[in-house]
Motif scaffolding. Structure first.
Motif, mmCIF file in Angstrom:
data_model
loop_
_atom_site.group_PDB
_atom_site.id
_atom_site.type_symbol
_atom_site.label_atom_id
_atom_site.label_comp_id
_atom_site.label_asym_id
_atom_site.label_seq_id
_atom_site.Cartn_x
_atom_site.Cartn_y
_atom_site.Cartn_z
ATOM 1 N N ALA A 101 0.810 -1.216 0.000
ATOM 2 C CA ALA A 101 0.000 0.000 0.000
ATOM 3 C C ALA A 101 0.848 1.272 0.000
ATOM 4 N N GLN A 102 2.168 1.130 0.066
ATOM 5 C CA GLN A 102 3.085 2.266 0.090
ATOM 6 C C GLN A 102 2.772 3.203 1.254
ATOM 7 N N THR A 103 2.357 2.595 2.377
ATOM 8 C CA THR A 103 1.895 3.368 3.521
ATOM 9 C C THR A 103 2.493 2.827 4.806
ATOM 10 N N CYS A 104 3.284 3.630 5.491
ATOM 11 C CA CYS A 104 3.799 3.270 6.814
ATOM 12 C C CYS A 104 2.769 3.694 7.838
ATOM 13 N N VAL A 105 2.262 2.737 8.615
ATOM 14 C CA VAL A 105 1.216 3.073 9.576
ATOM 15 C C VAL A 105 1.760 3.958 10.698
ATOM 16 N N GLY A 106 3.022 3.799 11.055
ATOM 17 C CA GLY A 106 3.623 4.634 12.093
ATOM 18 C C GLY A 106 3.748 6.083 11.657
ATOM 19 N N LEU A 107 4.221 6.294 10.433
ATOM 20 C CA LEU A 107 4.314 7.660 9.906
ATOM 21 C C LEU A 107 2.923 8.264 9.715
ATOM 22 N N ALA A 108 1.982 7.435 9.250
ATOM 23 C CA ALA A 108 0.620 7.921 9.026
ATOM 24 C C ALA A 108 -0.012 8.399 10.329
ATOM 25 N N ALA A 109 0.249 7.685 11.417
ATOM 26 C CA ALA A 109 -0.319 8.072 12.711
ATOM 27 C C ALA A 109 0.192 9.436 13.166
ATOM 28 N N ARG A 110 1.385 9.802 12.706
ATOM 29 C CA ARG A 110 1.965 11.099 13.088
ATOM 30 C C ARG A 110 1.801 12.153 11.990
ATOM 31 N N GLY A 111 1.134 11.785 10.874
ATOM 32 C CA GLY A 111 0.910 12.741 9.789
ATOM 33 C C GLY A 111 2.172 13.067 9.016
ATOM 34 N N LEU A 112 3.064 12.089 8.860
ATOM 35 C CA LEU A 112 4.349 12.318 8.201
ATOM 36 C C LEU A 112 4.510 11.441 6.974
ATOM 37 N N ARG A 113 5.527 11.755 6.180
ATOM 38 C CA ARG A 113 5.909 10.951 5.021
ATOM 39 C C ARG A 113 7.417 11.067 4.832
ATOM 40 N N THR A 114 7.981 10.127 4.082
ATOM 41 C CA THR A 114 9.393 10.219 3.706
ATOM 42 C C THR A 114 9.468 10.387 2.202
ATOM 43 N N ASP A 115 10.476 11.114 1.752
ATOM 44 C CA ASP A 115 10.671 11.254 0.311
ATOM 45 C C ASP A 115 11.814 10.326 -0.118
ATOM 46 N N ASP A 116 12.181 10.398 -1.395
ATOM 47 C CA ASP A 116 13.197 9.497 -1.927
ATOM 48 C C ASP A 116 14.569 9.692 -1.298
ATOM 49 N N SER A 117 14.808 10.833 -0.684
ATOM 50 C CA SER A 117 16.098 11.064 -0.027
ATOM 51 C C SER A 117 16.068 10.577 1.424
ATOM 52 N N GLY A 118 14.909 10.127 1.895
ATOM 53 C CA GLY A 118 14.778 9.664 3.269
ATOM 54 C C GLY A 118 14.381 10.755 4.240
ATOM 55 N N ALA A 119 14.220 11.981 3.746
ATOM 56 C CA ALA A 119 13.828 13.092 4.612
ATOM 57 C C ALA A 119 12.363 12.937 5.021
ATOM 58 N N VAL A 120 12.069 13.246 6.261
ATOM 59 C CA VAL A 120 10.714 13.151 6.792
ATOM 60 C C VAL A 120 10.084 14.541 6.790
ATOM 61 N N SER A 121 8.846 14.617 6.292
ATOM 62 C CA SER A 121 8.138 15.896 6.271
ATOM 63 C C SER A 121 6.667 15.663 6.603
ATOM 64 N N ALA A 122 5.976 16.733 6.965
ATOM 65 C CA ALA A 122 4.558 16.649 7.313
ATOM 66 C C ALA A 122 3.715 16.538 6.052
ATOM 67 N N LEU A 123 2.609 15.827 6.170
ATOM 68 C CA LEU A 123 1.657 15.711 5.071
ATOM 69 C C LEU A 123 0.675 16.871 5.098
ATOM 70 N N PRO A 124 0.285 17.388 3.926
ATOM 71 C CA PRO A 124 -0.798 18.376 3.894
ATOM 72 C C PRO A 124 -2.086 17.742 4.446
ATOM 73 N N THR A 125 -2.984 18.526 4.966
ATOM 74 C CA THR A 125 -4.185 18.043 5.654
ATOM 75 C C THR A 125 -4.997 17.064 4.814
ATOM 76 N N GLU A 126 -5.294 17.401 3.571
ATOM 77 C CA GLU A 126 -6.112 16.520 2.734
ATOM 78 C C GLU A 126 -5.403 15.192 2.484
ATOM 79 N N LEU A 127 -4.116 15.221 2.242
ATOM 80 C CA LEU A 127 -3.367 13.984 2.019
ATOM 81 C C LEU A 127 -3.235 13.192 3.313
ATOM 82 N N ASP A 128 -3.146 13.876 4.439
ATOM 83 C CA ASP A 128 -3.051 13.214 5.729
ATOM 84 C C ASP A 128 -4.276 12.343 5.970
ATOM 85 N N ARG A 129 -5.445 12.853 5.668
ATOM 86 C CA ARG A 129 -6.673 12.069 5.851
ATOM 87 C C ARG A 129 -6.658 10.821 4.977
#
Length: 164
Positions: A101-129
């Motif tokens: 599903a390309q979805t980390c449940v731990g990152l999702a619970a905190r509203g975060l994502r990683t990009d191809d460089s491994g950097a962690v950033s916050a998800l925009p509200t609509e994408l977070d939902r």
């Protein structure tokens, strides 16, 4: 929010990763890409390395669970002992389904994502939902699958005990 507006909030690699439309667990959907289609878009919150890591860990946990299941059934173990297999089976399925599903449940619970460089950033509200919905489906699938596999092995252990 229009689906293209949600894509505009993503960096270019992530924008490309959500095309084509994906089904609930990340498999390509043959349906059209029209806005009237109710199939959700898969919004990845982990990069390719994260998917590989989760897939490898999931397969390892499933293999360990299967090996333990075989050993416990062969030894005619008590059903309560065999029921402990719910942990490796659920964790294994969790890893495999997160990768799919390309979805980390731990990152999702905190509203975060990683990009191809491994950097962690916050998800925009609509994408977070959307990512939280995806994570919920992953958790549900892993839990149902883990309990089902465990129930099958417990049944086999009970049959083995009755015949022993």
């Amino acid at each position: 929010m229009h689906e293209n507006a949600a894509r505009d909030d993503l960096p270019p690699p992530a924008r490309a990763a959500i095309l084509p439309r994906m089904s609930s667990l990340g498999q390509p959907n043959s349906a059209s890409n029209s806005a009237s289609n109710s199939t959700p878009i898969c919004v990845p919150n982990i990069d390719a390395a994260g998917r590989r890591q989760r897939r490898a860990l999931g397969i390892t946990m499933l293999a360990l669970g299967a090996a333990a299941a075989g050993w416990l059934v062969a030894r005619a173990a008590a059903p309560a002992t065999v029921a402990l297999l719910v942990l490796p089976f659920t964790l294994g399925l969790l890893g495999v389904l997160q990768a799919r599903a390309q979805t980390c449940v731990g990152l999702a619970a905190r509203g975060l994502r990683t990009d191809d460089s491994g950097a962690v950033s916050a998800l925009p509200t609509e994408l977070d939902r959307q990512v939280r919905r995806q994570a919920s489906r992953v958790w549900r699938g892993a839990t149902v699958g883990g309990v089902t596999l465990t129930a099958i092995v417990v049944l086999l252990a009970v049959i083995r005990r009755a015949g022993a």
